[in-house]
Scaffold this motif. Sequence first.
Motif, PDB file in Angstrom:
ATOM      1  N   ASN A  52      12.800   0.363 -10.531  1.00  0.00           N
ATOM      2  CA  ASN A  52      12.972   0.900  -9.186  1.00  0.00           C
ATOM      3  C   ASN A  52      11.820   1.863  -8.887  1.00  0.00           C
ATOM      4  N   ILE A  53      10.992   1.507  -7.932  1.00  0.00           N
ATOM      5  CA  ILE A  53       9.848   2.342  -7.564  1.00  0.00           C
ATOM      6  C   ILE A  53      10.211   3.166  -6.336  1.00  0.00           C
ATOM      7  N   ILE A  54      10.035   4.474  -6.426  1.00  0.00           N
ATOM      8  CA  ILE A  54      10.397   5.392  -5.345  1.00  0.00           C
ATOM      9  C   ILE A  54       9.175   6.225  -4.970  1.00  0.00           C
ATOM     10  N   ARG A  55       8.947   6.353  -3.674  1.00  0.00           N
ATOM     11  CA  ARG A  55       7.912   7.246  -3.175  1.00  0.00           C
ATOM     12  C   ARG A  55       8.581   8.242  -2.235  1.00  0.00           C
ATOM     13  N   GLU A  56       8.380   9.518  -2.530  1.00  0.00           N
ATOM     14  CA  GLU A  56       9.103  10.580  -1.838  1.00  0.00           C
ATOM     15  C   GLU A  56       8.376  11.072  -0.595  1.00  0.00           C
ATOM     16  N   GLY A  57       9.158  11.388   0.441  1.00  0.00           N
ATOM     17  CA  GLY A  57       8.678  12.100   1.608  1.00  0.00           C
ATOM     18  C   GLY A  57       9.074  13.555   1.453  1.00  0.00           C
ATOM     19  N   SER A  94       0.825  -1.217   0.000  1.00  0.00           N
ATOM     20  CA  SER A  94       0.000   0.000   0.000  1.00  0.00           C
ATOM     21  C   SER A  94       0.852   1.258   0.000  1.00  0.00           C
ATOM     22  N   LEU A  95       2.069   1.172   0.516  1.00  0.00           N
ATOM     23  CA  LEU A  95       2.940   2.336   0.555  1.00  0.00           C
ATOM     24  C   LEU A  95       3.451   2.722  -0.833  1.00  0.00           C
ATOM     25  N   PHE A  96       3.379   1.778  -1.780  1.00  0.00           N
ATOM     26  CA  PHE A  96       3.871   2.042  -3.134  1.00  0.00           C
ATOM     27  C   PHE A  96       2.752   2.225  -4.147  1.00  0.00           C
ATOM     28  N   ALA A 127      10.165  -1.511   8.730  1.00  0.00           N
ATOM     29  CA  ALA A 127      11.373  -0.984   8.097  1.00  0.00           C
ATOM     30  C   ALA A 127      11.064   0.147   7.114  1.00  0.00           C
ATOM     31  N   LEU A 128       9.979   0.017   6.360  1.00  0.00           N
ATOM     32  CA  LEU A 128       9.660   1.042   5.369  1.00  0.00           C
ATOM     33  C   LEU A 128       9.255   2.357   6.038  1.00  0.00           C
ATOM     34  N   ILE A 129       8.533   2.255   7.152  1.00  0.00           N
ATOM     35  CA  ILE A 129       8.180   3.476   7.879  1.00  0.00           C
ATOM     36  C   ILE A 129       9.444   4.135   8.415  1.00  0.00           C
ATOM     37  N   ARG A 130      10.371   3.321   8.954  1.00  0.00           N
ATOM     38  CA  ARG A 130      11.646   3.878   9.435  1.00  0.00           C
ATOM     39  C   ARG A 130      12.371   4.600   8.308  1.00  0.00           C
ATOM     40  N   VAL A 157       0.531   4.246  -4.624  1.00  0.00           N
ATOM     41  CA  VAL A 157       0.046   5.623  -4.483  1.00  0.00           C
ATOM     42  C   VAL A 157       0.867   6.499  -5.425  1.00  0.00           C
ATOM     43  N   PRO A 158       0.399   7.727  -5.716  1.00  0.00           N
ATOM     44  CA  PRO A 158       1.195   8.636  -6.568  1.00  0.00           C
ATOM     45  C   PRO A 158       2.570   8.913  -5.988  1.00  0.00           C
ATOM     46  N   ASP A 159       3.495   9.313  -6.842  1.00  0.00           N
ATOM     47  CA  ASP A 159       4.890   9.518  -6.440  1.00  0.00           C
ATOM     48  C   ASP A 159       5.044  10.458  -5.246  1.00  0.00           C
ATOM     49  N   ASP A 160       4.247  11.531  -5.218  1.00  0.00           N
ATOM     50  CA  ASP A 160       4.403  12.547  -4.175  1.00  0.00           C
ATOM     51  C   ASP A 160       3.327  12.443  -3.101  1.00  0.00           C
ATOM     52  N   TYR A 161       2.717  11.299  -2.966  1.00  0.00           N
ATOM     53  CA  TYR A 161       1.591  11.111  -2.055  1.00  0.00           C
ATOM     54  C   TYR A 161       1.950  11.463  -0.613  1.00  0.00           C
ATOM     55  N   PHE A 162       3.169  11.149  -0.197  1.00  0.00           N
ATOM     56  CA  PHE A 162       3.583  11.356   1.193  1.00  0.00           C
ATOM     57  C   PHE A 162       4.287  12.692   1.419  1.00  0.00           C
ATOM     58  N   ARG A 163       4.613  13.396   0.370  1.00  0.00           N
ATOM     59  CA  ARG A 163       5.500  14.550   0.495  1.00  0.00           C
ATOM     60  C   ARG A 163       4.893  15.644   1.374  1.00  0.00           C
ATOM     61  N   HIS A 164       5.607  15.959   2.449  1.00  0.00           N
ATOM     62  CA  HIS A 164       5.200  16.994   3.408  1.00  0.00           C
ATOM     63  C   HIS A 164       3.793  16.752   3.951  1.00  0.00           C
ATOM     64  N   LYS A 165       3.511  15.486   4.249  1.00  0.00           N
ATOM     65  CA  LYS A 165       2.237  15.111   4.849  1.00  0.00           C
ATOM     66  C   LYS A 165       2.476  14.573   6.265  1.00  0.00           C
ATOM     67  N   ILE A 166       1.394  14.514   7.020  1.00  0.00           N
ATOM     68  CA  ILE A 166       1.398  13.842   8.318  1.00  0.00           C
ATOM     69  C   ILE A 166       0.906  12.422   8.076  1.00  0.00           C
ATOM     70  N   LEU A 167       1.652  11.434   8.530  1.00  0.00           N
ATOM     71  CA  LEU A 167       1.208  10.041   8.447  1.00  0.00           C
ATOM     72  C   LEU A 167       0.910   9.566   9.866  1.00  0.00           C
ATOM     73  N   ILE A 168      -0.353   9.209  10.096  1.00  0.00           N
ATOM     74  CA  ILE A 168      -0.785   8.723  11.411  1.00  0.00           C
ATOM     75  C   ILE A 168      -1.245   7.288  11.256  1.00  0.00           C
ATOM     76  N   THR A 169      -0.600   6.390  11.967  1.00  0.00           N
ATOM     77  CA  THR A 169      -0.956   4.977  11.865  1.00  0.00           C
ATOM     78  C   THR A 169      -1.653   4.520  13.146  1.00  0.00           C
ATOM     79  N   GLY A 170      -2.143   3.312  13.131  1.00  0.00           N
ATOM     80  CA  GLY A 170      -2.880   2.786  14.272  1.00  0.00           C
ATOM     81  C   GLY A 170      -1.971   2.323  15.397  1.00  0.00           C
ATOM     82  N   GLU A 171      -2.544   1.550  16.287  1.00  0.00           N
ATOM     83  CA  GLU A 171      -1.814   1.020  17.445  1.00  0.00           C
ATOM     84  C   GLU A 171      -0.671   0.123  16.988  1.00  0.00           C
ATOM     85  N   ARG A 172       0.500   0.354  17.524  1.00  0.00           N
ATOM     86  CA  ARG A 172       1.662  -0.482  17.199  1.00  0.00           C
ATOM     87  C   ARG A 172       1.452  -1.895  17.718  1.00  0.00           C
TER      88      ARG A 172
END
Length: 319
Positions: A174-179, A115-117, A147-150, A119-134
């Motif tokens: 090579n698929i890259i998604r930017e933060g 699911s992290l890939f 590892a990918l979140i890290r 999405v559009p290339d800039d989907y995460f760029r300068h966004k807040i990512l809030i996930t559920g309970e660890r």
Amino acid sequence: MDRTSNSTKKKARRKGLKTNPRESSSSEKKRLERLAKDPNLDQRIAEAFEQVGITGEGNSAKLVYVVFTSRLLANPAAVVVRGPSGVGKSQLLNGVASLFPAGSKIEAMKLTQASLFNVPDDYFRHKILITGERKHATDDVTRDQNALIRQLISEKRISRMVSVQDESGWLTKNIIREGPIAYGECTTADSIFEEDLNRMLQVFLNDGEQQTRNVMRATARSYRPSHAKVDVSSILELHHAFQESLQRHDIRIPFAEQLADLLPAEKVESRRIFQQVLTVVEAIALLYQHQRGLQNDCLIATLDDYALARQLLLKPIHA
């Protein structure tokens, strides 16, 4: 004709409709300006916490707010809210997040690596990512899933190699998604992988008797016969507009070198802690940008910014 017009306006007012968009827009602009230019801006933001259902936890909620604001920086921060079940971890994260516009955040209670890939290339760029309970699991599979979140937090991007087939045959892509991303999560777990923990600020919520009493009293107040309902939607609109008004700036910290000399350096973890301190100072300066001019196209952090950062970080850094 006038009677009909006046009648229509009265009905509109009873329904809460806007009878004059220009006046309404002007009023909203003035509210936004008063908030953005309030010398005690952090206190005005703290007042909104109570109005969206957060009782107490002032510094914890402020720190989460500052972390979420850091999404606009080159090096955003990450936070994990910790405490026993029922202490209000999700309520704090979600309550603070409600003050940010929808376009600034991604809320996902569960994530898969794919699911992290997808999405559009800039989907995460300068966004807040809030996930559920660890997850409580501490096995290698869970470690790998994080590892990918890290990587997204520390490297500001994620990547993976995949094989794809076209008319000429198989090839590697090579698929890259930017933060970058600002990140928030919560957990009841007693232990967190060290690789994850040293990338995040820790916020421990108050599970004491007095805080529990305060929460109960806040709940009871909403049942008073005389209790006036708070216009939460108006509060959210104001704070969404404020966050949308913030612009990205190059931020300079004149006292950064002095901090580098003064903060402890015995442990290698101090390197990441130092960056976290600077990030929080930057984010606070960003919040106060409407009250300051630019110097050489840069926003300059002040000692007041550091004083607030120190107040918010003393417990998390020594946790």
